[in-house]
Design a protein around this motif. Structure first.
Motif, mmCIF file in Angstrom:
data_model
loop_
_atom_site.group_PDB
_atom_site.id
_atom_site.type_symbol
_atom_site.label_atom_id
_atom_site.label_comp_id
_atom_site.label_asym_id
_atom_site.label_seq_id
_atom_site.Cartn_x
_atom_site.Cartn_y
_atom_site.Cartn_z
ATOM 1 N N TRP A 134 0.842 -1.209 0.000
ATOM 2 C CA TRP A 134 0.000 0.000 0.000
ATOM 3 C C TRP A 134 0.874 1.256 0.000
ATOM 4 N N ALA A 135 1.859 1.307 0.883
ATOM 5 C CA ALA A 135 2.738 2.470 0.977
ATOM 6 C C ALA A 135 3.477 2.695 -0.338
ATOM 7 N N PHE A 136 3.889 1.614 -0.974
ATOM 8 C CA PHE A 136 4.592 1.717 -2.246
ATOM 9 C C PHE A 136 3.686 2.326 -3.317
ATOM 10 N N ALA A 137 2.451 1.839 -3.416
ATOM 11 C CA ALA A 137 1.523 2.318 -4.442
ATOM 12 C C ALA A 137 1.172 3.790 -4.248
ATOM 13 N N VAL A 138 0.862 4.181 -3.010
ATOM 14 C CA VAL A 138 0.409 5.557 -2.790
ATOM 15 C C VAL A 138 1.558 6.557 -2.912
ATOM 16 N N ALA A 139 2.806 6.096 -2.780
ATOM 17 C CA ALA A 139 3.940 7.004 -2.978
ATOM 18 C C ALA A 139 3.922 7.567 -4.392
ATOM 19 N N PHE A 140 3.524 6.749 -5.361
ATOM 20 C CA PHE A 140 3.490 7.206 -6.751
ATOM 21 C C PHE A 140 2.257 8.048 -7.039
ATOM 22 N N LEU A 141 1.182 7.825 -6.284
ATOM 23 C CA LEU A 141 0.020 8.711 -6.393
ATOM 24 C C LEU A 141 0.396 10.097 -5.878
ATOM 25 N N ARG A 142 1.110 10.137 -4.764
ATOM 26 C CA ARG A 142 1.558 11.423 -4.209
ATOM 27 C C ARG A 142 2.536 12.108 -5.146
ATOM 28 N N LEU A 143 3.394 11.326 -5.776
ATOM 29 C CA LEU A 143 4.327 11.892 -6.761
ATOM 30 C C LEU A 143 3.568 12.523 -7.915
ATOM 31 N N TYR A 144 2.575 11.824 -8.412
ATOM 32 C CA TYR A 144 1.790 12.330 -9.538
ATOM 33 C C TYR A 144 1.078 13.627 -9.171
ATOM 34 N N ARG A 145 0.733 13.766 -7.908
ATOM 35 C CA ARG A 145 0.026 14.967 -7.445
ATOM 36 C C ARG A 145 0.972 16.113 -7.109
ATOM 37 N N GLY A 146 2.251 15.904 -7.343
ATOM 38 C CA GLY A 146 3.214 16.980 -7.131
ATOM 39 C C GLY A 146 4.121 16.791 -5.946
ATOM 40 N N GLY A 147 3.931 15.723 -5.195
ATOM 41 C CA GLY A 147 4.804 15.457 -4.064
ATOM 42 C C GLY A 147 6.038 14.690 -4.500
ATOM 43 N N ASN A 148 6.928 14.470 -3.571
ATOM 44 C CA ASN A 148 8.132 13.692 -3.865
ATOM 45 C C ASN A 148 8.549 12.963 -2.585
ATOM 46 N N GLU A 149 7.594 12.168 -2.072
ATOM 47 C CA GLU A 149 7.767 11.546 -0.768
ATOM 48 C C GLU A 149 8.335 10.137 -0.910
ATOM 49 N N PHE A 150 9.648 10.060 -1.089
ATOM 50 C CA PHE A 150 10.274 8.758 -1.253
ATOM 51 C C PHE A 150 11.305 8.484 -0.167
ATOM 52 N N ALA A 151 11.052 9.028 1.023
ATOM 53 C CA ALA A 151 11.892 8.669 2.159
ATOM 54 C C ALA A 151 11.697 7.185 2.433
ATOM 55 N N ILE A 152 12.795 6.466 2.581
ATOM 56 C CA ILE A 152 12.720 5.013 2.714
ATOM 57 C C ILE A 152 11.807 4.588 3.860
ATOM 58 N N MET A 153 11.848 5.318 4.975
ATOM 59 C CA MET A 153 11.039 4.941 6.130
ATOM 60 C C MET A 153 9.544 5.064 5.860
ATOM 61 N N SER A 154 9.162 5.795 4.804
ATOM 62 C CA SER A 154 7.732 5.920 4.508
ATOM 63 C C SER A 154 7.143 4.589 4.051
ATOM 64 N N LEU A 155 7.997 3.646 3.667
ATOM 65 C CA LEU A 155 7.501 2.319 3.315
ATOM 66 C C LEU A 155 6.875 1.615 4.518
ATOM 67 N N ALA A 156 7.264 2.039 5.715
ATOM 68 C CA ALA A 156 6.708 1.447 6.935
ATOM 69 C C ALA A 156 5.453 2.169 7.397
ATOM 70 N N GLU A 157 5.015 3.169 6.639
ATOM 71 C CA GLU A 157 3.863 3.986 7.050
ATOM 72 C C GLU A 157 2.620 3.144 7.307
ATOM 73 N N GLY A 158 2.403 2.144 6.477
ATOM 74 C CA GLY A 158 1.211 1.316 6.622
ATOM 75 C C GLY A 158 1.189 0.489 7.888
ATOM 76 N N TYR A 159 2.353 0.265 8.481
ATOM 77 C CA TYR A 159 2.428 -0.490 9.729
ATOM 78 C C TYR A 159 2.327 0.431 10.943
#
Length: 206
Positions: free
Chosen positions: A60-85
């Motif tokens: 889930w975290a992986f998929a939504v990172a690219f949705l956020r990128l498409y919307r103008g964000g650039n949230e690819f901090a590695i720890m964000s992969l653990a956001e869903g947990y």
């Protein structure tokens, strides 16, 4: 809705000059998923199924990172992969777990119905990102409603990446680190258009 070529072009436009972070993010995601699968494989019979469930919040975290990128964000901090947990784990895990179970059961019935249902449920991750209150069957049903009449379009979009995946495999898998962000960003673009279309239809029905 746009054509597959237009969604690929939109994805390339978003990724232009920003490839490094998504590629590293994809590498870490794949390594983490492989580690989980490897650890769970020591459990006889059900290890693979358990691994799939454990990976759900990560995916889930992986998929939504690219949705956020498409919307103008650039949230690819590695720890964000653990956001869903860390945040909203129960809602994400239960909803995506139901999605996995439904898809698995349909696939057991017949492969083709399983694929069709998989595309019906394809927007669930994005819906969970956009609506912090929705959960379980409500999120899955919303995905089904939005994908009604659009499953073939998303299937053709995914199919249009086959050549790129074949090329990626010819590079011993290294090229997949670029192809995967490309596809996920194109899927995010598809969702954004479908969401806008659904909003217009809702206004017209009101």
């Amino acid at each position: 809705m746009k054509t597959s070529a237009e969604y690929r072009a939109a994805a390339l436009n978003v990724l232009s000059g920003k490839w490094s972070a998504p590629v590293i993010y994809t590498l870490v995601f794949l390594v983490a998923a492989c580690i989980v699968a490897g650890v769970m494989s020591i459990i006889p019979v059900v290890g693979g199924i358990l691994a799939s469930f454990v990976i759900l919040p990560l995916a889930w975290a992986f998929a939504v990172a690219f949705l956020r990128l498409y919307r103008g964000g650039n949230e690819f901090a590695i720890m964000s992969l653990a956001e869903g947990y860390q945040n909203d784990f129960k809602r994400l895990f239960c909803t995506l777990g139901l999605k996995y179970i439904y898809t698995y059961l349909w696939t057991l019935l017949l492969i083709i119905p399983g694929i069709i249902k998989g595309y019906s449920y394809a927007l669930t991750e994005y819906i969970l990102e956009d609506d912090k209150e929705i959960e379980n069957n409500a999120a899955i049903e919303k995905s089904m409603a939005m994908m009604d009449g659009h499953k073939m379009e998303l299937f053709l979009l995914d199919l249009s990446f086959i050549g790129w995946y074949l090329l990626g495999m010819l590079t011993f898998g290294i090229g997949l680190l670029w192809v995967t962000p490309y596809q996920y960003t194109a899927r995010a673009a598809f969702y954004e258009d479908l969401k806008a279309e659904a909003a217009i239809d809702a206004e017209g029905a009101a």
